[in-house]
Design an enzyme around this catalytic site. Structure first.
Site, mmCIF file in Angstrom:
data_model
loop_
_atom_site.group_PDB
_atom_site.id
_atom_site.type_symbol
_atom_site.label_atom_id
_atom_site.label_comp_id
_atom_site.label_asym_id
_atom_site.label_seq_id
_atom_site.Cartn_x
_atom_site.Cartn_y
_atom_site.Cartn_z
ATOM 1 N N ASN A 113 -9.041 -41.085 -31.049
ATOM 2 C CA ASN A 113 -8.512 -41.653 -29.807
ATOM 3 C C ASN A 113 -9.694 -41.839 -28.855
ATOM 4 O OD1 ASN A 113 -7.212 -42.262 -27.426
ATOM 5 N ND2 ASN A 113 -6.247 -40.255 -27.172
ATOM 6 N N TRP A 114 -10.138 -43.073 -28.749
ATOM 7 C CA TRP A 114 -11.319 -43.350 -27.914
ATOM 8 C C TRP A 114 -11.025 -43.214 -26.418
ATOM 9 C CZ3 TRP A 114 -14.476 -48.139 -30.078
ATOM 10 C CH2 TRP A 114 -15.080 -47.762 -31.289
ATOM 11 N N LYS A 115 -9.763 -43.226 -26.048
ATOM 12 C CA LYS A 115 -9.380 -43.236 -24.625
ATOM 13 C C LYS A 115 -10.117 -44.389 -23.916
ATOM 14 C CE LYS A 115 -8.415 -38.386 -25.028
ATOM 15 N NZ LYS A 115 -8.257 -37.090 -24.402
ATOM 16 N N HIS B 101 1.108 -39.939 -24.909
ATOM 17 C CA HIS B 101 -0.053 -39.057 -24.717
ATOM 18 C C HIS B 101 0.080 -38.363 -23.353
ATOM 19 C CE1 HIS B 101 -4.097 -37.598 -24.137
ATOM 20 N NE2 HIS B 101 -4.269 -37.738 -25.447
ATOM 21 N N GLU C 140 -1.951 -37.769 -21.129
ATOM 22 C CA GLU C 140 -2.642 -38.459 -20.025
ATOM 23 C C GLU C 140 -1.777 -39.592 -19.475
ATOM 24 O OE1 GLU C 140 -6.309 -39.080 -22.131
ATOM 25 O OE2 GLU C 140 -6.682 -36.923 -22.032
ATOM 26 N N GLU D 162 -0.319 -31.666 -29.138
ATOM 27 C CA GLU D 162 -1.522 -31.574 -28.314
ATOM 28 C C GLU D 162 -1.263 -30.703 -27.088
ATOM 29 O OE1 GLU D 162 -4.336 -35.101 -29.161
ATOM 30 O OE2 GLU D 162 -3.026 -35.658 -27.522
ATOM 31 N N GLY E 261 -9.648 -32.035 -24.153
ATOM 32 C CA GLY E 261 -10.889 -32.334 -23.431
ATOM 33 C C GLY E 261 -11.495 -31.140 -22.708
ATOM 34 N N SER F 81 -9.441 -30.735 -28.427
ATOM 35 C CA SER F 81 -10.771 -30.170 -28.702
ATOM 36 C C SER F 81 -11.004 -29.889 -30.192
ATOM 37 C CB SER F 81 -11.006 -28.904 -27.871
ATOM 38 O OG SER F 81 -10.940 -29.218 -26.493
ATOM 39 N N GLY G 222 -10.105 -36.742 -29.762
ATOM 40 C CA GLY G 222 -10.631 -37.477 -28.614
ATOM 41 C C GLY G 222 -12.149 -37.509 -28.650
ATOM 42 N N GLY G 223 -12.765 -36.595 -27.911
ATOM 43 C CA GLY G 223 -14.222 -36.570 -27.748
ATOM 44 C C GLY G 223 -15.009 -36.707 -29.050
HETATM 45 P P1 PGA Z 1 -9.958 -34.175 -27.225
HETATM 46 O O1 PGA Z 1 -8.729 -35.159 -26.982
HETATM 47 O O2 PGA Z 1 -10.200 -34.100 -28.706
HETATM 48 O O3 PGA Z 1 -11.099 -34.765 -26.474
HETATM 49 O O4 PGA Z 1 -9.537 -32.829 -26.682
HETATM 50 C C1 PGA Z 1 -7.651 -35.186 -27.872
HETATM 51 C C2 PGA Z 1 -6.614 -36.171 -27.386
HETATM 52 O O5 PGA Z 1 -6.352 -36.227 -26.178
HETATM 53 O O6 PGA Z 1 -6.021 -36.923 -28.175
#
Ligand code: PGA
Length: 258
Positions: free
Chosen positions: A13-15, A100, A102, A172, A178, A218, A239-240
């Protein structure tokens, strides 16, 4: 993971990261690093405006699938800034992240809207990656499972026993996204096991056994092996660590364990 019953899936997930110029080099490097790992579905979810470049870069690869980070609950109309599932399909998109945390937080998406998006995505032939997860406060109050059960049941309301086969659930925990504070393998396993139980309750034992449930928050190339060794964790939403092809490839490789 239990590959006897279900597929391993690793979704990046590049966000709101990366650029259009970085799409092609990313794909080339990822492709070169994952050719050996055939038993895992690989998805990269990029911002809408990068989908076309991703689609072009992947033209001759079927190993990597394209995902969007959201989808509209409508077919078409006066919805400024939204993108329809049918348009995503035109670009070769196969998956869409829905709900998600976010988007729940910053775009105020509630469980009813998320349910509408899941149903529309399925109607358009997309695989929804449905995100659920508790806040730190909900965990501290002992409300994790109750909250997750509510989110899963709401997201899947009206989704029939054929459609559920096209869905993926991602657990999640919000406090782990994050933050670098990853859930322990036992914490993640407990909730993913409960999600499987909920799917069995709504549908049947076979459907519960067959659905892929991912962990996200994470997850990286160092902790993936331990998390993915758990019975009920079938992959990750990353994500990251998905912004670096070599890290994502290592997580994909970690799904090779039995
Ligand atoms: P993260 O994000 O791996 O940076 O914690 C995961 C996500 O929000 O899908």
């Amino acid at each position: 993971m239990n590959k006897k019953y279900r597929k391993a899936v690793v979704a990046g997930n590049w966000k709101m990261n990366m650029s259009i110029a970085e799409v092609k080099p990313f794909v080339e490097e990822l492709r070169a690093n994952i050719s050996k790992h055939k038993t895992c579905d690989v998805v990269v979810c990029v911002p809408f405006v990068m989908l076309s470049a991703m689609s072009k870069a992947l033209r001759d690869t079927s190993r990597i699938c394209i995902g969007a980070q959201d989808v509209s609950e409508y077919d078409s109309g006066a919805y400024t800034g939204d993108v329809a599932g049918s348009t995503l399909r035109e670009l070769g998109v196969r998956y869409a992240i829905i709900g998600h945390s976010e988007r729940r937080e910053y775009q105020h998406e509630d469980d009813f809207k998320i349910n509408a998006k899941v149903k529309k995505a399925l109607e358009c032939g997309l695989h929804p990656i449905i995100c659920v997860g508790e806040s730190k406060k909900q965990r501290d109050f002992g409300l994790t499972i109750a909250h997750i059960e509510y989110q899963v049941r709401a997201a899947l309301h009206g989704v029939d026993s054929e459609e559920i086969k096209h869905c993926i659930i991602a657990y999640e925990p919000i406090w782990a996204i994050g933050t670098g504070e990853v859930a322990t393998a036992q914490q993640a396993e407990e909730v993913c096991g409960q999600i499987r139980r909920i799917i069995k309750d709504i549908y049947c034992a076979k459907t519960g056994r067959g659905i892929s449930i991912l962990y996200g928050g994470s997850m990286n190339d160092e902790n993936a092996m331990t998390l993915l060794s758990m019975q009920n964790i079938d992959g990750g939403l990353i994500g990251g660590a998905s912004l670096k092809p070599e890290k994502l490839a290592k997580i994909i490789a970690a799904t090779d364990q039995e």
